[in-house]
Design an enzyme around this catalytic site. Structure first.
Site, PDB file in Angstrom:
ATOM      1  N   GLY A   1      44.787   9.135 -14.980  1.00  0.00           N
ATOM      2  CA  GLY A   1      43.622   9.213 -15.871  1.00  0.00           C
ATOM      3  C   GLY A   1      44.099   9.157 -17.315  1.00  0.00           C
TER       4      GLY A   1
ATOM      5  N   TYR B   1      41.271  13.436 -22.656  1.00  0.00           N
ATOM      6  CA  TYR B   1      42.378  14.387 -22.511  1.00  0.00           C
ATOM      7  C   TYR B   1      43.605  13.787 -21.829  1.00  0.00           C
ATOM      8  CZ  TYR B   1      39.781  18.394 -24.287  1.00  0.00           C
ATOM      9  OH  TYR B   1      39.124  19.274 -25.101  1.00  0.00           O
TER      10      TYR B   1
ATOM     11  N   PHE C   1      41.641   3.272 -14.540  1.00  0.00           N
ATOM     12  CA  PHE C   1      40.804   2.218 -13.983  1.00  0.00           C
ATOM     13  C   PHE C   1      40.051   1.575 -15.141  1.00  0.00           C
ATOM     14  CE2 PHE C   1      38.235   1.698  -9.781  1.00  0.00           C
ATOM     15  CZ  PHE C   1      38.762   0.423  -9.658  1.00  0.00           C
TER      16      PHE C   1
ATOM     17  N   ALA D   1      42.909   5.162  -8.652  1.00  0.00           N
ATOM     18  CA  ALA D   1      43.883   6.234  -8.391  1.00  0.00           C
ATOM     19  C   ALA D   1      43.683   6.868  -7.013  1.00  0.00           C
ATOM     20  CB  ALA D   1      43.756   7.310  -9.467  1.00  0.00           C
TER      21      ALA D   1
ATOM     22  N   LEU E   1      41.526  12.868 -14.184  1.00  0.00           N
ATOM     23  CA  LEU E   1      40.516  11.868 -13.788  1.00  0.00           C
ATOM     24  C   LEU E   1      39.111  12.392 -14.059  1.00  0.00           C
ATOM     25  CD1 LEU E   1      41.260  10.272 -10.306  1.00  0.00           C
ATOM     26  CD2 LEU E   1      41.854   9.445 -12.572  1.00  0.00           C
TER      27      LEU E   1
ATOM     28  N   TYR F   1      36.399  22.830 -17.137  1.00  0.00           N
ATOM     29  CA  TYR F   1      35.563  23.333 -18.223  1.00  0.00           C
ATOM     30  C   TYR F   1      34.732  24.486 -17.684  1.00  0.00           C
ATOM     31  CZ  TYR F   1      32.286  23.517 -22.073  1.00  0.00           C
ATOM     32  OH  TYR F   1      31.541  23.957 -23.133  1.00  0.00           O
TER      33      TYR F   1
ATOM     34  N   TYR G   1      26.326  22.817 -15.589  1.00  0.00           N
ATOM     35  CA  TYR G   1      27.767  22.589 -15.443  1.00  0.00           C
ATOM     36  C   TYR G   1      28.367  23.541 -14.416  1.00  0.00           C
ATOM     37  CZ  TYR G   1      32.312  20.749 -16.275  1.00  0.00           C
ATOM     38  OH  TYR G   1      33.513  20.129 -16.059  1.00  0.00           O
TER      39      TYR G   1
ATOM     40  N   LYS H   1      34.799  21.830  -9.508  1.00  0.00           N
ATOM     41  CA  LYS H   1      35.866  22.469 -10.285  1.00  0.00           C
ATOM     42  C   LYS H   1      36.386  23.722  -9.560  1.00  0.00           C
ATOM     43  CE  LYS H   1      36.159  19.652 -13.846  1.00  0.00           C
ATOM     44  NZ  LYS H   1      37.326  18.754 -13.960  1.00  0.00           N
TER      45      LYS H   1
HETATM   46  P1  NAD Z   1      37.506  10.413 -19.936  1.00  0.00           P
HETATM   47  O1  NAD Z   1      36.267   9.740 -19.474  1.00  0.00           O
HETATM   48  O2  NAD Z   1      37.880  10.300 -21.371  1.00  0.00           O
HETATM   49  O3  NAD Z   1      38.783   9.891 -19.088  1.00  0.00           O
HETATM   50  C1  NAD Z   1      38.729   9.758 -17.693  1.00  0.00           C
HETATM   51  C2  NAD Z   1      39.936   8.991 -17.198  1.00  0.00           C
HETATM   52  O4  NAD Z   1      39.805   8.830 -15.763  1.00  0.00           O
HETATM   53  C3  NAD Z   1      40.068   7.562 -17.767  1.00  0.00           C
HETATM   54  O5  NAD Z   1      41.442   7.302 -18.005  1.00  0.00           O
HETATM   55  C4  NAD Z   1      39.587   6.656 -16.617  1.00  0.00           C
HETATM   56  O6  NAD Z   1      40.151   5.354 -16.601  1.00  0.00           O
HETATM   57  C5  NAD Z   1      40.122   7.474 -15.447  1.00  0.00           C
HETATM   58  N1  NAD Z   1      39.503   7.135 -14.158  1.00  0.00           N
HETATM   59  C6  NAD Z   1      38.219   7.319 -13.754  1.00  0.00           C
HETATM   60  N2  NAD Z   1      38.088   6.900 -12.471  1.00  0.00           N
HETATM   61  C7  NAD Z   1      39.306   6.453 -12.067  1.00  0.00           C
HETATM   62  C8  NAD Z   1      39.818   5.918 -10.851  1.00  0.00           C
HETATM   63  N3  NAD Z   1      39.065   5.782  -9.762  1.00  0.00           N
HETATM   64  N4  NAD Z   1      41.128   5.561 -10.808  1.00  0.00           N
HETATM   65  C9  NAD Z   1      41.930   5.687 -11.905  1.00  0.00           C
HETATM   66  N5  NAD Z   1      41.497   6.206 -13.061  1.00  0.00           N
HETATM   67  C10 NAD Z   1      40.206   6.591 -13.145  1.00  0.00           C
HETATM   68  O7  NAD Z   1      37.375  11.929 -19.464  1.00  0.00           O
HETATM   69  P2  NAD Z   1      37.823  13.349 -20.068  1.00  0.00           P
HETATM   70  O8  NAD Z   1      36.643  13.989 -20.678  1.00  0.00           O
HETATM   71  O9  NAD Z   1      39.082  13.251 -20.833  1.00  0.00           O
HETATM   72  O10 NAD Z   1      38.077  14.155 -18.703  1.00  0.00           O
HETATM   73  C11 NAD Z   1      39.351  14.358 -18.141  1.00  0.00           C
HETATM   74  C12 NAD Z   1      39.369  15.708 -17.452  1.00  0.00           C
HETATM   75  O11 NAD Z   1      39.185  16.743 -18.431  1.00  0.00           O
HETATM   76  C13 NAD Z   1      38.251  15.882 -16.411  1.00  0.00           C
HETATM   77  O12 NAD Z   1      38.744  16.591 -15.316  1.00  0.00           O
HETATM   78  C14 NAD Z   1      37.234  16.737 -17.170  1.00  0.00           C
HETATM   79  O13 NAD Z   1      36.417  17.497 -16.301  1.00  0.00           O
HETATM   80  C15 NAD Z   1      38.166  17.623 -17.980  1.00  0.00           C
HETATM   81  N6  NAD Z   1      37.524  18.285 -19.149  1.00  0.00           N
HETATM   82  C16 NAD Z   1      36.832  17.567 -20.070  1.00  0.00           C
HETATM   83  C17 NAD Z   1      36.210  18.239 -21.131  1.00  0.00           C
HETATM   84  C18 NAD Z   1      35.418  17.484 -22.178  1.00  0.00           C
HETATM   85  O14 NAD Z   1      34.694  18.123 -22.973  1.00  0.00           O
HETATM   86  N7  NAD Z   1      35.517  16.174 -22.240  1.00  0.00           N
HETATM   87  C19 NAD Z   1      36.341  19.630 -21.258  1.00  0.00           C
HETATM   88  C20 NAD Z   1      37.105  20.327 -20.329  1.00  0.00           C
HETATM   89  C21 NAD Z   1      37.694  19.644 -19.258  1.00  0.00           C
END
Ligand code: NAD
Length: 399
Positions: A47, A52, A73, A111, A138, A228, A238, A247
Site C-alpha cells: 500500500g 500513510y 494497485f 496485493a 492497504l 483509526y 467508524y 479494525k
Molecule cells: P490511501 O488511500 O492513501 O492509500 C491506500 C493504499 O492502498 C494505496 O497505495 C493503494 O494503491 C493501495 N491499495 C488499495 N487496494 C489495493 C490492492 N488490492 N492491492 C494493492 N494495493 C492496494 O489510504 P490511507 O488513508 O493512507 O490508509 C492506509 C491505512 O491507514 C489504512 O489501513 C487506514 O485505515 C489507515 N488510517 C488512515 C487514517 C486517515 O485519516 N487517512 C487514519 C488512521 C489510519
C-alpha cells in the site's frame, strides 16, 4: 497536453504528474531535514503509493536509508489520460531513490493475490532480504479472495441501527463547502463479514506467513499496520460500524502474529494514527466534517500534522526511537495523542454542536481540507505551472 483537475464529489479522475512528483520530493526533503536515523535497512511497504503507506516508504528510504520494495494497485497513463496519482508517486519515489543511491522497486498489482506475493518474494530473495520492516497500509474497496475467487466489497455503514448526521459536501475548486444530511442504513451481517474480509487482518497475516516461510524476513523483523479510533462523533460510522469491526480483526491479528513470531525477537504492532485527508479517508461519510473542524482546532493549537510529519514521528519516536512506547490497554501504539487531547476534543465537540451553514468557514477548516484534497492528485501547488503543456504523461515525472 494540459492536465486540469476533474472532480466529482470526493473523486478526482485526473492527476498531475509534476504536482505528484513535487509532493513526493517535498516529503523526502522534509524527512531528510530531520536527519538520518538507524534501525531499518530493508522495508516492504504494502500500500505504498499514497497517504500513510507512501509516507512510510519515504521515511524508511530518506530518513533511514533503507532499500524499499513497494506494492500498490495503480493505473498507468493511457494515450491522453493521465495515470492515477499513486502511479506518479511511485515513479517519483523510485526516481528519487535511484538519485540517492537507494535500491527500490515497485510492484503494481493486487496485493491480495497469490501472484503478486510470489513476484514480490522472488524479488526480496534476490535483492532485498532480509527484510526488517513490513508496513501494511492497504485501504482497498474490494478483495478477490486468493483461494476461493470470491469477491468481497467493503461497506461503510453503522451497525444495529440507522445513522443520521450532517456531513460536508465540498466544491473543491472554489474551496467552499456546505452542510448536507446523510442517512445510512445499518449493515447486514453479510456486509459486515465482507468488510472484515477486505479491511481486516487476514491478508496482513498472509503476507507475514508467506514472507516468513520463504525466509525473507530477519529474525527480529518488525511489522506494523494502521488503524483509526476517533471519538464519539465518528463512532457510529467508524469504530462502532463495519470499519471498526474490520479494525478489531486487525488488532486480533496483531496479537496472533506476536504469538507466532515474537519468540525470536520479531514484533507486530498496530498504530492508531491521526486523521488526515487521503483518498481512503475522504470516502467515509461524516468524516470530512469532523476532520475539517479538527484541523482548524489542531492548527490553532500548533499540533496539526500531515502524513509525513506524523509518520516521521511514528518511526523516530515509537518504532525505532528510544522514547517510551505509548501503548494502550489493547497493546496499540497511540499516535493519535495530539488529536485526542482533552482540550482539542472539547473544542471540536463545542464546534460540532454550534456549526451551521453560516459559520461553517469560521468553525471548520474547509479551505485547508480542499487544499489537502487537491494536493493528493498533484494539484494546487505553487511550484507547478498548471497551464504548461506536458509532452509525455509517462516519463515527465523523471525530468
Ligand atoms: P490511501 O488511500 O492513501 O492509500 C491506500 C493504499 O492502498 C494505496 O497505495 C493503494 O494503491 C493501495 N491499495 C488499495 N487496494 C489495493 C490492492 N488490492 N492491492 C494493492 N494495493 C492496494 O489510504 P490511507 O488513508 O493512507 O490508509 C492506509 C491505512 O491507514 C489504512 O489501513 C487506514 O485505515 C489507515 N488510517 C488512515 C487514517 C486517515 O485519516 N487517512 C487514519 C488512521 C489510519
Amino acid at each position: 497536453m494540459i492536465v486540469k483537475p476533474r472532480i466529482r464529489g470526493f473523486i478526482c479522475t485526473t492527476s498531475h504528474p509534476l504536482g505528484c512528483a513535487s509532493n513526493v520530493r517535498e516529503q523526502a526533503d522534509l524527512t531528510r531535514a530531520l536527519g538520518n536515523a538507524a534501525g531499518c535497512k530493508s522495508a516492504l511497504v504494502v500500500g505504498c503509493s499514497g497517504g500513510y503507506g507512501l509516507a512510510s516508504r519515504i521515511v524508511a528510504g530518506f530518513g533511514y536509508r533503507a532499500n524499499t520494495v513497494g506494492v500498490s494497485f495503480e493505473k498507468s497513463p493511457e494515450n491522453d489520460k493521465p495515470a492515477s496519482a499513486g502511479w506518479y508517486n511511485n515513479a517519483a519515489f523510485d526516481h528519487l531513490a535511484e538519485e540517492a543511491g537507494l535500491k527500490s522497486v515497485t510492484f503494481d498489482g493486487d496485493a491480495f493475490s497469490h501472484e503478486i506475493k510470489e513476484q514480490v518474494i522472488d524479488e526480496l530473495k534476490t535483492n532485498y532480504a532480509p527484510v526488517d520492516l513490513l508496513v501494511y497500509s492497504l485501504a482497498p474497496p474490494i478483495r478477490v479472495h486468493p483461494d476461493s475467487g470470491e469477491r468481497y466489497r467493503s461497506v461503510i455503514k453503522p451497525l444495529g441501527e440507522a445513522y443520521e448526521a450532517s456531513t460536508l459536501t465540498l466544491d473543491v475548486l472554489k474551496g467552499t463547502g456546505r452542510l448536507t444530511p446523510v442517512s445510512l442504513e445499518p449493515a447486514t451481517e453479510e456486509e459486515t463479514a465482507a468488510t472484515i474480509a477486505v479491511m481486516g487482518g487476514d491478508d496482513w497475516r498472509r503476507w507475514i506467513d508467506r514472507c516468513a516461510d520463504e525466509g525473507v524476513l530477519s529474525d527480529d523483523f518488525k511489522t506494523i499496520a494502521f488503524t483509526y479510533l476517533g471519538n464519539e462523533l465518528t463512532y457510529p460510522i467508524y469504530r462502532g460500524g463495519t470499519l471498526g469491526q474490520a479494525k478489531e480483526d486487525l488488532d486480533r491479528t496483531c496479537v496472533e502474529l506476536n504469538k507466532r513470531y515474537g519468540g525470536k525477537g520479531a514484533e507486530a504492532l498496530v498504530a492508531v494514527l491521526k486523521a488526515v485527508v487521503t483518498q481512503a479517508s475522504t470516502a467515509i461519510p461524516v468524516v470530512p466534517l469532523y476532520f475539517s473542524i479538527l484541523f482548524k482546532v489542531m492548527k490553532a493549537a500548533g499540533t496539526h500534522e500531515d502524513c509525513i510529519a506524523h509518520i516521521n514521528r511514528l518511526f523516530r519516536e515509537q518504532l525505532y526511537g528510544d522514547s517510551p512506547r505509548r501503548i494502550d490497554e489493547q497493546g496499540r501504539v497511540r499516535m493519535d495523542n495530539f488529536e485526542m487531547a482533552d482540550t482539542i476534543q472539547a473544542e471540536v465537540r463545542r464546534r460540532w454542536q454550534a456549526i451551521n451553514g453560516e459559520n461553517l468557514g469560521e468553525l471548520a477548516d474547509v479551505q485547508g481540507f480542499t487544499e489537502d484534497f487537491l494536493r493528493i492528485f498533484g494539484f494546487g501547488r505553487d511550484d507547478v505551472d498548471y497551464d504548461a503543456e506536458l509532452s509525455d504523461l509517462a516519463s515527465v515525472v523523471r525530468s
